[in-house]
Design a protein around this motif. Sequence first.
Motif: not given
Length: 200
Positions: A22-35, A57-65
């Motif tokens: 949980p401490g490494l979870a992406m808090e926003s789409r921008e953070q996800w893409e930047a990472t 491809r990680h399931r919690p971020y599926r809506t951003w695909v």
Amino acid sequence: MPYFGLTSPQLKTALGPLLRDPGLAMESREQWEATIRALWDGATHREQWYAAIALARHRPYRTWVDSDAMPLWESLIRAGAWWDVVDDIATHLVRDTVLAHPTIEGLRMRDWAGSDSLWVRRAAIICQVGARDRLDQHLLSDVIEPNIDDPDFFSRKAIGWALRDHARVDPAWVRAFVDAHPGLSGLSRREALRHLGPLS
């Protein structure tokens, strides 16, 4: 790019706790893409590219695909420029977006099919592998036909793979397509018909 030497199961075991932390979870789409971009651009070994794809491809971020992420996938495909990463991106991240948004992404795939990049063209050709009965046959034809004369092995192999995969669902269509396109390379033709027996 060299490997660390991790097997696929070893890499999955190593990545699992990190992706679930949980401490490494992406808090926003921008953070996800930047990472994803940081992992990709800073990679010194291929496993780091695989980690970027696992995050994508990680399931919690599926809506951003979605369609907004497609320029990112194209960028990774161009930079990766080899079958292992290109195929994973094309047959999961790109495919899922094409299936979710068939009209706009069908147009994009037709554009990709004429790209200056072999690997972007390959991604367009195989973007429906695994789609089964959701596959758009018109799109499949439209991405293959501009590449029939491409002499590159990876393009010809992609054409055969895409057709062979669809033959599991509609073998008659694949036979008819092959028959209607005598310019298909021997490799593409053999791959397309590999699991189809002789006509009765």
